[in-house]
Write an enzyme that holds these catalytic residues in place. Structure first.
Site, PDB file in Angstrom:
ATOM      1  N   GLU A   1      -0.788  -9.346  -0.830  1.00  0.00           N
ATOM      2  CA  GLU A   1      -2.158  -9.416  -0.910  1.00  0.00           C
ATOM      3  C   GLU A   1      -2.788  -9.480  -2.237  1.00  0.00           C
ATOM      4  OE1 GLU A   1      -2.470  -6.514   2.369  1.00  0.00           O
ATOM      5  OE2 GLU A   1      -3.534  -7.962   3.467  1.00  0.00           O
TER       6      GLU A   1
ATOM      7  N   GLU B   1       3.884  -5.755   7.329  1.00  0.00           N
ATOM      8  CA  GLU B   1       3.063  -4.439   7.930  1.00  0.00           C
ATOM      9  C   GLU B   1       3.418  -4.650   9.446  1.00  0.00           C
ATOM     10  OE1 GLU B   1       2.153  -6.720   5.630  1.00  0.00           O
ATOM     11  OE2 GLU B   1       0.548  -6.075   4.381  1.00  0.00           O
TER      12      GLU B   1
ATOM     13  N   GLY C   1       0.505  -5.161   0.800  1.00  0.00           N
ATOM     14  CA  GLY C   1      -0.743  -4.964  -0.027  1.00  0.00           C
ATOM     15  C   GLY C   1      -0.124  -5.769  -1.463  1.00  0.00           C
TER      16      GLY C   1
ATOM     17  N   ALA D   1       0.909  -1.292  -0.034  1.00  0.00           N
ATOM     18  CA  ALA D   1       0.177   0.126  -0.065  1.00  0.00           C
ATOM     19  C   ALA D   1       0.928   1.260   0.033  1.00  0.00           C
ATOM     20  CB  ALA D   1      -1.108   0.048   1.339  1.00  0.00           C
TER      21      ALA D   1
HETATM   22  N1  CAA Z   1       4.565   3.449   0.212  1.00  0.00           N
HETATM   23  C1  CAA Z   1       5.115   4.636  -0.161  1.00  0.00           C
HETATM   24  N2  CAA Z   1       6.429   4.970  -0.515  1.00  0.00           N
HETATM   25  C2  CAA Z   1       7.325   3.860  -0.561  1.00  0.00           C
HETATM   26  C3  CAA Z   1       6.729   2.361  -0.171  1.00  0.00           C
HETATM   27  C4  CAA Z   1       5.201   2.291   0.217  1.00  0.00           C
HETATM   28  N3  CAA Z   1       5.053   1.147   0.294  1.00  0.00           N
HETATM   29  N4  CAA Z   1       7.741   1.654  -0.134  1.00  0.00           N
HETATM   30  C5  CAA Z   1       8.886   2.577  -0.632  1.00  0.00           C
HETATM   31  N5  CAA Z   1       8.416   3.702  -0.846  1.00  0.00           N
HETATM   32  C6  CAA Z   1       9.180   4.728  -1.275  1.00  0.00           C
HETATM   33  C7  CAA Z   1      10.344   5.146  -0.402  1.00  0.00           C
HETATM   34  O1  CAA Z   1       9.897   6.178   0.718  1.00  0.00           O
HETATM   35  C8  CAA Z   1      11.283   5.826  -1.279  1.00  0.00           C
HETATM   36  O2  CAA Z   1      11.080   6.962  -1.493  1.00  0.00           O
HETATM   37  P1  CAA Z   1      12.006   8.312  -1.671  1.00  0.00           P
HETATM   38  O3  CAA Z   1      12.940   7.722  -2.952  1.00  0.00           O
HETATM   39  O4  CAA Z   1      11.225   9.537  -1.827  1.00  0.00           O
HETATM   40  O5  CAA Z   1      12.869   8.218  -0.472  1.00  0.00           O
HETATM   41  C9  CAA Z   1      11.167   4.901  -2.371  1.00  0.00           C
HETATM   42  O6  CAA Z   1       9.967   4.366  -2.529  1.00  0.00           O
HETATM   43  C10 CAA Z   1      12.203   3.768  -2.687  1.00  0.00           C
HETATM   44  O7  CAA Z   1      12.320   3.060  -1.490  1.00  0.00           O
HETATM   45  P2  CAA Z   1      13.613   2.686  -0.885  1.00  0.00           P
HETATM   46  O8  CAA Z   1      14.515   3.796  -0.736  1.00  0.00           O
HETATM   47  O9  CAA Z   1      13.255   1.838   0.425  1.00  0.00           O
HETATM   48  O10 CAA Z   1      14.096   1.621  -2.022  1.00  0.00           O
HETATM   49  P3  CAA Z   1      14.801   0.048  -1.647  1.00  0.00           P
HETATM   50  O11 CAA Z   1      14.943  -0.143  -3.067  1.00  0.00           O
HETATM   51  O12 CAA Z   1      16.054   0.224  -0.831  1.00  0.00           O
HETATM   52  O13 CAA Z   1      13.615  -0.658  -1.192  1.00  0.00           O
HETATM   53  C11 CAA Z   1      11.472  -1.601  -0.839  1.00  0.00           C
HETATM   54  C12 CAA Z   1      12.653  -1.069  -2.023  1.00  0.00           C
HETATM   55  C13 CAA Z   1      12.140  -3.039  -0.297  1.00  0.00           C
HETATM   56  C14 CAA Z   1      10.314  -2.050  -1.430  1.00  0.00           C
HETATM   57  C15 CAA Z   1      11.435  -1.084   0.532  1.00  0.00           C
HETATM   58  O14 CAA Z   1      11.083   0.422   0.096  1.00  0.00           O
HETATM   59  C16 CAA Z   1      10.323  -1.188   1.348  1.00  0.00           C
HETATM   60  O15 CAA Z   1      10.499  -2.127   2.345  1.00  0.00           O
HETATM   61  N6  CAA Z   1       9.063  -0.613   1.382  1.00  0.00           N
HETATM   62  C17 CAA Z   1       8.011  -0.853   2.277  1.00  0.00           C
HETATM   63  C18 CAA Z   1       7.253  -2.039   2.001  1.00  0.00           C
HETATM   64  C19 CAA Z   1       6.019  -2.085   2.749  1.00  0.00           C
HETATM   65  O16 CAA Z   1       6.204  -2.092   4.175  1.00  0.00           O
HETATM   66  N7  CAA Z   1       5.028  -2.536   2.327  1.00  0.00           N
HETATM   67  C20 CAA Z   1       3.816  -2.834   3.175  1.00  0.00           C
HETATM   68  C21 CAA Z   1       2.987  -1.646   3.146  1.00  0.00           C
HETATM   69  S1  CAA Z   1       1.615  -1.566   4.110  1.00  0.00           S
HETATM   70  C22 CAA Z   1       0.493  -2.541   3.377  1.00  0.00           C
HETATM   71  O17 CAA Z   1       0.741  -2.801   2.174  1.00  0.00           O
HETATM   72  C23 CAA Z   1      -0.847  -2.556   4.205  1.00  0.00           C
HETATM   73  C24 CAA Z   1      -1.815  -3.246   3.630  1.00  0.00           C
HETATM   74  O18 CAA Z   1      -1.928  -4.386   4.091  1.00  0.00           O
HETATM   75  C25 CAA Z   1      -2.882  -2.689   2.962  1.00  0.00           C
END
Ligand code: CAA
Length: 697
Positions: free
Chosen positions: A105, A125, A102, A63
């Site tokens: 999911e 999450e 998400g 998400a």
């Molecule tokens: N939402 C919004 N922005 C996100 C994001 C997300 N889920 N994941 C990454 N970003 C953004 C980061 O903030 C970053 O932004 P900036 O360049 O402006 O700083 C950019 O994307 C790149 O991210 P990283 O610097 O972290 O890049 P990376 O290659 O080192 O890692 C990644 C990539 C493994 C996807 C890592 O970003 C990550 O772990 N992201 C979060 C994943 C996560 O927690 N997902 C679950 C979300 S909650 C959910 O999904 C709820 C649900 O059940 C509905």
């Protein structure tokens, strides 16, 4: 909003491509786009099957976390997932990069899943204080079985494609072109007339919670141990249990409510703050993308003591050839042998195999001559904390290292500008402050000297990334950000013991706050002599009007250096690291208090918490005000990665904002009146308290 989801038809297969850089997060435009495109495919007479794929580097990584601070817009991701599995035509998710939260999911709403061999999948999450709220807690157990589902949901660690296939999450791994492979898979599904797998339907073997009591207990226990104090893993387990007790629709309805509560909780806010704070820390306003880090293909470490050895391992683990420089052949051999032992320890714990050790050891060479450094790209000095020693080393490095080599010092508090001045090339000199043990600790404090070149700093930041560390930039001051902001906490902890608290009371209060260990147990672990040496080296600079750590000095004078001596604030049985309270510590504290005229009294837990934390926060505010830290969140990242501050509290500066700066300022003023100069309130804290402002925005 269909423009973020592309639509192309190949043969009889519609390919829907999600294109929302950088990580294809499932924001409202993407959610609307998926529904619209899926409906388009359902209505398209030329289409019999659908492939859902991500453009760029990844399948949706979850998400859009930034949307969590705003009211949810329909369609909620849950509705999108449910919509997908109601489509009569088979839908295949094609996964590359990271299908997280998400994102995973979303694939569970699809009827089939194929993945690139390098793809990673998971539900992280819990790390954001929430749980997989788009039916992941219901669908994943049905797809992967309860144990595997709980592993992913409760521990929040992603798995690779091969494991996902073993768990039944992935139907096929596609070597080569993923899109072509996914289309071919969809065609195969059509040709074989395979039934659609609908993961919301009941699955055999998933039944009454009682049958899984042992598994559930295992994950409750793991959550307690690995994420102490954090609510979301336990809420996730409750949600999974609902899935065992109720039909799908009822369980997801309960999840919707639970998810909103979680999302709005203080813990989730803090964890989301921490997520973005870590990413922000890598950004340095005056060092943009136009500044290219220098190429580092070879490295060297001066000194094979505890710190040096850890740094060597961290570099070798990242694939860099490393030279170790020691003063004598004996010291060098002993250092290399200890490095071998570090790897043996990893083998014992199952983290490495013999081949892995051999590969790494082959990258590590040793020398006693600085002449061996003539072709090295980056040299990291990890010698004794003595300014003269360091200056001497840097003068030698100046003659030995090639032009353009980065010359880094691992000092934890010394003046980098003075060290740089010992060379003819201060622009190449930076600080790289590692934390013990350097190969395991995630934090790297990159210190920017007055004359450090922007590309030298960028190289330090890039090295952190390459070695899997979180880098935070600091300017030069005594102790930089990390040690300078932590020292007041340790100082207050020892003063409190002098005033009447026991070490175990002080440590208990801080572990109850969420720290993994109390500050005094940590001092015992790292050695009380480390800060004793530092205090002695600064003796001539000590302000007589400032309260001094007499008790900590006395402990060292009595040889109570901590675990290594078998006694410090606590005593230790031979071969056991468990701190045991020691009445002798109290006797020493009484004696020192008498000498210093300190009145001993009962001390409340509240006072301990406030004095330890607010002293650190007040110093953090000064660090911020002086420009030593670029932003308050950088200080927090240090505390999270370097000192195990509870992530679900965000960091000391975020905690301060949540507690309220007015309250903290009032308390700091009161402690100032009571305990004197060390408590002088930070002007920034005073101003923000007055304005009703925050450190962290
Ligand atoms: N939402 C919004 N922005 C996100 C994001 C997300 N889920 N994941 C990454 N970003 C953004 C980061 O903030 C970053 O932004 P900036 O360049 O402006 O700083 C950019 O994307 C790149 O991210 P990283 O610097 O972290 O890049 P990376 O290659 O080192 O890692 C990644 C990539 C493994 C996807 C890592 O970003 C990550 O772990 N992201 C979060 C994943 C996560 O927690 N997902 C679950 C979300 S909650 C959910 O999904 C709820 C649900 O059940 C509905």
């Amino acid at each position: 909003m269909t423009n973020v989801v592309g639509y192309e038809v190949e043969g009889r297969v519609a390919v829907l491509t999600i294109d929302n850089p950088p990580v294809n997060a499932l924001g409202i435009a993407v959610r609307e786009g998926i529904v619209a495109r899926v409906d388009q495919a359902a209505a398209d007479d030329n289409v019999d099957a659908v492939v859902l794929i991500g453009a760029g580097r990844t399948f949706p990584a979850g998400a859009d976390i930034r949307e969590f601070d705003r009211p949810t817009k329909e369609p909620h991701l849950l509705a999108v997932v449910d919509h997908l599995d109601s489509i009569e035509k088979p839908v295949v998710a094609a996964i590359h990069g990271t299908a997280l939260g998400g994102g995973l999911e979303l694939t569970l709403g699809c009827h089939f899943r194929v993945a690139a061999p390098s793809a990673r999948m998971g539900t992280p999450e819990v790390n954001l204080g929430i749980f997989p709220g788009a039916a992941g807690t219901q669908r994943l157990p049905r797809v992967a079985g309860l144990d595997h589902a709980l592993e992913l949901i409760v521990l929040g660690k992603p798995i690779g494609a091969a494991t996902a296939k073993d768990y039944g999450i992935v139907d096929e791994i596609v070597d080569g072109d993923l899109r072509a492979g996914a289309v071919a898979f969809a065609e195969k599904v059509l040709a074989e007339n395979r039934p659609r797998n609908i993961s919301s339907e009941p699955r055999e073997g998933i039944g009454a919670p009682e049958a899984f009591a042992e598994t559930i207990e295992k994950y409750r226990d793991l959550a307690n141990r690995r994420m102490r104090g954090q609510d979301s893993p336990h809420i996730a387990i409750e949600s999974v249990l609902d899935g065992l007790r109720m039909p799908y629709d009822e369980a997801v309805a309960a999840d919707r409510k639970r998810f909103e509560v979680c999302k709005n909780s203080d813990q989730s806010k803090a964890l989301r703050y921490a997520f973005f704070a870590e990413r922000e820390a890598g950004k340095i306003p005056d060092i943009g993308k136009d500044v290219t880090p220098r190429v580092v293909e070879t490295a060297a470490v001066i000194g094979a003591g505890t710190m040096g050895r850890g740094i060597v391992v961290s570099l070798a683990d990242a694939g860099l050839p490393v030279k170790v420089i020691e003063a004598t052949k004996d010291l060098l051999d002993a250092g290399l042998a200890e490095i071998g032992k570090l790897y043996d320890g990893m083998i014992k714990r199952g983290r490495l195999d013999e081949a892995g050790k051999a590969e790494r050891m082959a990258r590590i060479t040793g020398d006693t001559d600085y002449g061996a450094l003539s072709d090295t790209d980056m040299v990291i000095e990890a010698a004794f904390e003595d300014l003269d020693v360091k200056k001497e080393i840097f003068a030698k490095l100046d003659s030995a290292a090639k032009p353009g080599a980065i010359l880094a010092t691992n000092t934890s508090y010394m003046d980098i500008d003075a060290i740089a001045a010992a060379t003819s090339r201060p622009a190449d000199v930076i600080g790289l402050h590692y934390f013990v043990p350097a190969h395991a600790m995630r934090l790297l404090e990159v210190v920017r000297g007055e004359k450090s070149a922007p590309d030298a700093i960028a190289t330090g930041m890039a090295l952190a990334k390459k070695t899997g560390k979180t880098a935070v930039l600091a300017r030069v001051c005594h102790g930089f950000i990390a040690n300078r902001s932590r020292l007041p906490l340790v100082r207050e902890a020892t003063f409190l013991v002098e005033e009447g608290a026991s070490p175990e009371q002080v440590d208990r209060v801080l572990t109850e706050w969420g720290m993994p260990m109390g500050p005094l147990a940590v001092s015992d672990l790292s050695g009380l002599d480390v800060s004793w040496r530092m205090r002695r080296s600064l003796a001539d600079r000590h302000d007589p009007d400032e309260r001094y750590m007499h008790l900590a000095d006395r402990m060292c004078e009595l040889g109570r250096f901590g675990q290594k001596a078998g006694r410090g604030w606590y005593v230790y049985e031979e071969g056991n690291r468990r701190p045991v309270p020691d009445p002798e510590t109290e006797a020493i504290a009484i004696e020192v208090a008498k000498e210093q005229g300190t009145e001993r009294r009962d001390i409340s837990d509240d006072e301990i918490r406030e004095r330890c934390l607010y002293a650190a926060i007040n110093e953090g505010a000064k660090i911020l005000d002086e420009g030593i830290a670029l932003r308050a969140s950088d200080i927090d990242v240090m505390w999270l990665s370097g000192f195990g501050y509870p992530r679900w509290r965000g960091g000391i500066m975020f905690s301060a904002d949540e507690i309220g700066l007015k309250h903290i300022h009032d308390r700091v003023q009161a402690f100032h009146a009571q305990h004197g100069k060390l408590w002088a309130p930070s002007p920034l804290l005073a101003r923000l308290a007055e304005e009703g402002g925050r450190f962290t925005g």
